[in-house]
Design an enzyme around this catalytic site. Structure first.
Site, PDB file in Angstrom:
ATOM      1  CG  ASP A  10      42.960  18.437 -21.979  1.00  0.00           C
ATOM      2  OD1 ASP A  10      42.776  17.952 -21.670  1.00  0.00           O
ATOM      3  OD2 ASP A  10      42.866  18.566 -23.172  1.00  0.00           O
ATOM      4  CG  ASP A  35      45.017  13.622 -23.742  1.00  0.00           C
ATOM      5  OD1 ASP A  35      46.630  12.810 -24.636  1.00  0.00           O
ATOM      6  OD2 ASP A  35      44.364  12.547 -23.470  1.00  0.00           O
ATOM      7  CG  ASP A  57      41.547  20.104 -27.938  1.00  0.00           C
ATOM      8  OD1 ASP A  57      41.615  19.588 -25.832  1.00  0.00           O
ATOM      9  OD2 ASP A  57      41.881  18.983 -27.638  1.00  0.00           O
TER      10      ASP A  57
HETATM   11  N1  UMP Z   1      40.094  10.564 -27.171  1.00  0.00           N
HETATM   12  C1  UMP Z   1      40.368  12.847 -27.440  1.00  0.00           C
HETATM   13  N2  UMP Z   1      40.664  12.361 -28.805  1.00  0.00           N
HETATM   14  C2  UMP Z   1      39.575  12.191 -29.463  1.00  0.00           C
HETATM   15  C3  UMP Z   1      39.686  10.537 -28.902  1.00  0.00           C
HETATM   16  C4  UMP Z   1      39.778  10.472 -27.590  1.00  0.00           C
HETATM   17  O1  UMP Z   1      40.868  13.334 -26.866  1.00  0.00           O
HETATM   18  O2  UMP Z   1      40.016  12.326 -30.854  1.00  0.00           O
HETATM   19  C5  UMP Z   1      40.611  11.094 -25.732  1.00  0.00           C
HETATM   20  C6  UMP Z   1      41.969  11.433 -25.329  1.00  0.00           C
HETATM   21  C7  UMP Z   1      41.527  11.486 -23.508  1.00  0.00           C
HETATM   22  C8  UMP Z   1      40.177  11.647 -23.902  1.00  0.00           C
HETATM   23  O3  UMP Z   1      41.909  10.094 -22.798  1.00  0.00           O
HETATM   24  O4  UMP Z   1      39.453  11.688 -25.281  1.00  0.00           O
HETATM   25  C9  UMP Z   1      40.050  13.980 -24.098  1.00  0.00           C
HETATM   26  O5  UMP Z   1      40.800  13.887 -22.318  1.00  0.00           O
HETATM   27  P1  UMP Z   1      41.131  15.946 -22.710  1.00  0.00           P
HETATM   28  O6  UMP Z   1      41.914  16.360 -23.443  1.00  0.00           O
HETATM   29  O7  UMP Z   1      39.155  16.288 -22.668  1.00  0.00           O
HETATM   30  O8  UMP Z   1      41.240  15.559 -21.145  1.00  0.00           O
HETATM   31 MG    MG Z   2      41.916  17.717 -24.961  1.00  0.00          MG
END
Ligand code: UMP
Ligand code: MG
Length: 182
Positions: free
Chosen positions: A6, A8, A138
């Site tokens: 992943d 973020d 995460d």
């Molecule tokens: N996102 C978060 N946390 C939050 C709000 C939004 O990660 O508190 C967003 C960022 C990414 C997506 O666009 O959601 C998460 O993506 P993944 O990390 O699950 O791929």
């Molecule tokens: Mg994530």
């Protein structure tokens, strides 16, 4: 092995970026939820209702995703995976309001990992349809169309995923042992 990771919260420090931005906003400055106190995956849910749209506006504005810092040890771990002969893909979900996020995710990967790494990005809202041996993520529960994804889940340890089931990666420096154990 095919290792999906992943972006973020795992490679890019979304949480730090959000807290730093909150410090510069007068109405949020004194209300910042510290990292150790985060309980919901969605950061806005950890804020009182009247502040949620203000918090959400932070990660919808230009340059938020591009300016995120790299999570400690992540870069080294990704290149070690390649050296060890693994396939690596960055499997990341875009925001529903994708306007800045999608381009900036690519720019971020290019800046921190080099242009060639942008070819490894898989943008996927539904990660269960992606094939791989492991998914390092995460999010407490990674759900989608398939109940039994092909990958084995590795939980990238965060305060908001303590109850998540799966092998746990607490520190990137430990990735080899964790994958071996899985
Ligand atoms: N996102 C978060 N946390 C939050 C709000 C939004 O990660 O508190 C967003 C960022 C990414 C997506 O666009 O959601 C998460 O993506 P993944 O990390 O699950 O791929
Ligand atoms: Mg994530």
């Amino acid at each position: 092995m095919m290792i999906l990771t992943d972006q973020d919260g795992v490679l890019a420090d979304f949480e730090l970026g959000l807290r730093d931005a909150c410090k510069r906003i007068p109405e949020l400055r004194d209300k910042i939820v510290e990292y150790k106190d985060r309980v919901n995956f969605s950061a806005v849910k950890d804020y009182p209702e009247h502040l949620r749209s203000r918090v959400a506006s932070i990660y919808h504005r230009p340059r938020f995703f591009r300016n995120l810092k790299m999570v400690s040890g992540a870069r080294k771990a990704l290149f070690e995976m390649l050296e060890d002969g693994h396939e690596v893909r960055i499997c990341t979900a875009p925001l529903t309001n994708y306007r800045h996020c999608v381009l900036e995710k690519f720019e971020w990967v290019e800046e921190h990992l080099g242009h060639d790494f942008t070819k490894r990005i898989i943008l996927a809202r539904d990660k269960t349809v992606i094939r791989g041996d492991y998914l390092i993520d995460d999010k407490p529960v990674v759900e989608g169309s398939y109940d039994s994804p092909l990958w084995k889940r590795i939980v990238f340890d965060c305060p908001y995923n303590k109850s998540a089931v799966g092998i746990r990666l607490v520190d990137w420096s430990n990735w080899r042992q964790v994958l071996k154990g899985g």
